[in-house]
Design an enzyme around this catalytic site. Structure first.
Site, short mmCIF file in Angstrom:
data_model
loop_
_atom_site.label_atom_id
_atom_site.label_comp_id
_atom_site.label_asym_id
_atom_site.label_seq_id
_atom_site.Cartn_x
_atom_site.Cartn_y
_atom_site.Cartn_z
N GLY A 200 0.77 -1.23 0.00
CA GLY A 200 0.00 0.00 0.00
C GLY A 200 0.80 1.28 0.00
O GLY A 200 0.26 2.33 -0.36
N ASP A 201 2.06 1.24 0.39
CA ASP A 201 2.89 2.44 0.43
C ASP A 201 4.32 2.04 0.08
O ASP A 201 5.27 2.38 0.77
CB ASP A 201 2.83 3.07 1.83
CG ASP A 201 3.40 4.48 1.87
OD1 ASP A 201 3.84 4.99 0.81
OD2 ASP A 201 3.44 5.09 2.95
N LEU A 202 4.42 1.29 -1.03
CA LEU A 202 5.69 0.63 -1.33
C LEU A 202 6.54 1.47 -2.28
O LEU A 202 6.20 1.66 -3.44
CB LEU A 202 5.44 -0.75 -1.93
CG LEU A 202 6.67 -1.64 -2.10
CD1 LEU A 202 7.38 -1.84 -0.77
CD2 LEU A 202 6.28 -2.99 -2.68
#
Length: 296
Positions: A200-202
């Site tokens: 999700g926040d890679l």
């Protein structure tokens, strides 16, 4: 620092032997902490049975570090290497310290492609998650849905566009254009991929690199999504070269339509997150993509 030392000692019921600040994100202050085996504060004589941890502290009015601990647990249960959580409460998160030096390599990027593809292999019968999560300090509503296009429009774009608009970070008319895109979402995403678990926040900064290899992933924003939104985020943030994309594509083929049209559509969300948090030129980037999508 004495107040920080005392807070950590009290929360963990351990002696704080060493304390040094680390570079952190926009959520909390981050420290590397050496803990002794017994309760109390400060160095003492005698054996040093030291444990090396990373501790995050959030002294804001609505701390949510326990959500980060939950999200790390979701990734760990999926077989992803993450720091082990030692202690979690809304204002304090203590985790295993994993040695890292920030060094990438082609082989390491290929290995990350394998890790991400394996993560995306974890599926669900619906999009969302059984509790809300965070991206940075911002809420991510995750009420389950069978309809990915509606989920993306209603639980991702609309709430974050409202936040960015409240900050006055969007150009005139942009919020209306985003609403048009939301109304057309089923046309823009006619055949979504099945739900896949995503980080999700890679981006490269949320990978702990050690001697060229990915030692662990950190700072997740997990839920079940069309995995293309993760790929769009990675492409937007950069830092991953051809070895990553080749390795991922060998395991989970990337549809050509993603690169032609949907990559920009999915990049609206992280750009809105950045606009809501930082302002700057991110709103302009959102508007350029929105205009392009509406022009067809």
């Amino acid at each position: 620092m004495s107040r920080v030392r005392a807070q950590i000692a009290e929360s963990l019921n351990r002696r704080v032997l060493s304390l040094s600040p680390l570079h952190g994100g926009c959520v909390a202050r981050v420290f590397r902490v050496g803990l002794g085996s017994g309760p109390g504060d400060g160095p003492r004589d005698g054996p040093r049975d030291e444990q090396d941890l990373v501790v995050k502290l959030d002294s804001g009015t609505d701390p949510k570090l326990d959500r980060e601990a939950f999200m790390l647990g979701v990734l760990r249960d999926a077989g992803v290497r993450v720091p082990e959580v030692v202690h979690a409460e809304p204002g304090v998160l203590a985790m295993e310290h994993i040695e890292n030096d920030g060094r990438h390599s082609h082989a390491g990027e290929a290995e990350l492609g394998r890790i991400v593809a394996a993560l995306h292999g974890h599926s669900s019968d619906r999009y969302g998650l059984d509790r809300d999560t965070l991206i940075g300090p911002l809420d991510q509503p995750n009420a389950w849905s069978n309809d990915w296009a509606s989920f993306y429009a209603d639980r991702r774009l609309a709430p974050m566009a409202d936040r960015a608009e409240e900050r006055r970070a969007l150009p005139p008319g942009c919020r209306g254009r985003l609403a048009e895109i939301g109304s057309a979402m089923h046309e823009l995403i006619p055949h979504p991929n099945p739900p896949a678990l995503i980080h999700g926040d890679l981006w490269s900064g949320n990978v702990l690199w050690a001697s060229g290899t990915p030692a662990a992933l950190i700072d997740p924003a997990v839920y079940y999504a069309d995995a293309e939104i993760e790929l769009a985020f990675i492409d937007l943030m950069g830092g991953m070269g051809p070895p990553f994309w080749k390795s991922y594509n060998e395991r989970r083929a990337i549809d050509d339509g993603f690169w032609r049209s949907r990559c920009g559509l999915y990049q609206l969300y992280p750009l809105l997150v950045h606009a809501a948090l930082f302002g700057g030129g991110y709103g302009g980037s959102v508007d350029r993509i929105a205009r392009r999508l509406l022009a067809g």
